[in-house]
Design an enzyme around this catalytic site. Structure first.
Site, PDB file in Angstrom:
ATOM      1  N   HIS A 141     -42.794  18.062  -7.770  1.00 41.07           N
ATOM      2  CA  HIS A 141     -43.892  17.279  -7.205  1.00 41.07           C
ATOM      3  C   HIS A 141     -44.467  18.068  -6.040  1.00 41.07           C
ATOM      4  CE1 HIS A 141     -42.682  13.640  -9.462  1.00 41.07           C
ATOM      5  NE2 HIS A 141     -41.470  14.142  -9.309  1.00 41.07           N
ATOM      6  N   HIS A 167     -40.789  10.290 -16.111  1.00 41.02           N
ATOM      7  CA  HIS A 167     -39.507  10.081 -15.456  1.00 41.02           C
ATOM      8  C   HIS A 167     -38.829   8.885 -16.130  1.00 41.02           C
ATOM      9  CE1 HIS A 167     -41.308  12.678 -12.558  1.00 41.02           C
ATOM     10  NE2 HIS A 167     -40.407  12.487 -11.612  1.00 41.02           N
ATOM     11  N   GLU A 218     -33.381   8.002 -14.391  1.00 41.39           N
ATOM     12  CA  GLU A 218     -32.859   8.488 -13.105  1.00 41.39           C
ATOM     13  C   GLU A 218     -32.096   7.335 -12.461  1.00 41.39           C
ATOM     14  OE1 GLU A 218     -34.384  10.419  -8.873  1.00 41.39           O
ATOM     15  OE2 GLU A 218     -35.811   9.341 -10.132  1.00 41.39           O
ATOM     16  N   ASP A 268     -37.577  19.267  -7.924  1.00 37.38           N
ATOM     17  CA  ASP A 268     -38.109  17.919  -7.717  1.00 37.38           C
ATOM     18  C   ASP A 268     -38.994  17.834  -6.475  1.00 37.38           C
ATOM     19  OD1 ASP A 268     -38.566  15.252  -8.249  1.00 37.38           O
ATOM     20  OD2 ASP A 268     -36.518  14.589  -7.912  1.00 37.38           O
ATOM     21  N   ASP A 269     -38.419  17.500  -5.329  1.00 40.61           N
ATOM     22  CA  ASP A 269     -39.134  17.396  -4.046  1.00 40.61           C
ATOM     23  C   ASP A 269     -38.357  18.220  -3.029  1.00 40.61           C
ATOM     24  OD1 ASP A 269     -41.219  15.038  -4.513  1.00 40.61           O
ATOM     25  OD2 ASP A 269     -39.320  14.445  -5.445  1.00 40.61           O
TER      26      ASP A 269
END
Length: 337
Positions: A21, A199, A202, A280-281
């Site tokens: 992201h 997504h 998760e 991811d982040d």
């Protein structure tokens, strides 16, 4: 254990990052610089104070501060600077292809035009291709805590730019927002010729992964950890050769797993799943691509062959054309010699 040989292998293996992201690569130092540049007030006194706030007990804790940080992104140059900083870090980790998510609804709801974000991100991606040799695909994500009608409105905003966007995804708060909620907008995206991913699994149950497959008809699954709780679903994913974009340090920091030794990556490999490693982040979760590779190699005792397999999976699971995939896989194998 991470031996010098494995450390060297991780450093030199070409890789693709399929779960990133771009707003989640906003480092505290850049957050402060952009806040000052744009006259945005933020509730932190220093970068160290921001980092201290990056202690999360679940996905929602993270999202609250993620959207707060996004408030400093206002101009096209902000989005360019953000994306370019990520690409430089990716290049240092021998990443050769990126398929990045961006969250236009996180910007348009603040009064930032769709094109402002897109133009800045794309300009940096094009520069990254020309100057760093990193190819790219750009994936527009719908925020699942918002309505499907709002997702349709965002898709409408994207229509004049579809030649610049390669796919759609689904992110944000998973629990209580099943993939079924977005079945119609994903059907429209597929009709428009866009790749689709989402997504799922998760924090949400295995049923969310099944919905993503059956209702959204995704080409790959972002995260997918909890699919392992359903043996039949796991076999289905393996037999279909579907790619899972797992994010080890994200899983740890969001308490999806209790420790890195509980990462599903090794088990997924053993089950014949096409698992990939991603960051991811990374600004929020403590590391970029190679940090994630090193963490799981130490915790799971991954072998050189398994690291090579993960790197190959990252390219074969990408949205690149077959000839480009073959070229990258050959480069992975050459680097492994």
């Amino acid at each position: 254990m991470l031996t010098p040989d494995l450390e060297s292998l991780i450093a030199r293996l070409p890789k693709a990052e399929l779960h990133l992201h771009i707003e989640g690569s906003l480092e505290p130092e850049m957050l402060f610089a952009l806040a000052a540049r744009n006259g945005v007030t933020i509730p932190f006194a220093s970068a160290a104070e921001v980092r201290a706030a990056y202690e999360f007990s679940n996905l929602q804790d993270f999202l609250d501060i993620y959207y707060q940080g996004m408030s400093v992104l206002i101009t096209e140059q902000d989005f360019y600077d953000l994306t370019w900083a990520y690409l430089e870090r990716a290049s240092a980790d021998t990443v050769r292809h990126v398929e990045i998510f961006f969250d236009p609804q996180g910007h348009t709801t603040r009064g930032v035009a769709f094109a402002t974000a897109l133009n800045g991100i794309e300009r940096a991606l094009k520069d990254g291709e020309a100057r760093l040799g990193i190819s790219y695909r750009l994936i527009l994500c719908f925020l699942r805590h918002l309505s499907e009608e709002e997702a349709f409105a965002t898709l409408e905003l994207a229509k004049p730019h579809l030649h610049r966007i390669h796919g759609v995804g689904l992110d944000s708060s998973e629990l209580g927002h099943p993939p079924a909620k977005f079945q119609r907008v994903f059907a429209k995206a597929r009709e428009l010729g866009l790749h689709v991913t989402a997504h799922a699994g998760e924090e949400g149950p295995p049923a969310y992964v099944t919905e993503a497959l059956d209702l959204l008809k995704v080409e790959r699954i972002d995260h997918g950890n909890r699919a392992l709780e359903d043996a039949a679903l796991t076999r289905r994913i393996a037999e279909a050769g579907l790619t899972l974009t797992v994010c080890p340090q994200s899983n740890l920091r969001l308490c999806v797993i209790p420790d890195m030794a509980s990462s599903p990556v090794k088990r997924m490999l053993d089950l014949g799943l096409k698992v990939t490693v991603n960051s991811d982040d990374p600004a929020y979760f403590g590391g970029y691509m190679n940090d994630n590779f090193r963490s799981i190699t130490k915790a799971l005792g991954l072998s050189a062959a398994e690291l090579v397999q993960l790197a190959e999976n990252s390219f074969t699971g990408s949205f690149l054309p077959g000839e480009d995939i073959a070229r990258h896989v050959a480069a992975v194998r050459a680097a492994a010699q």
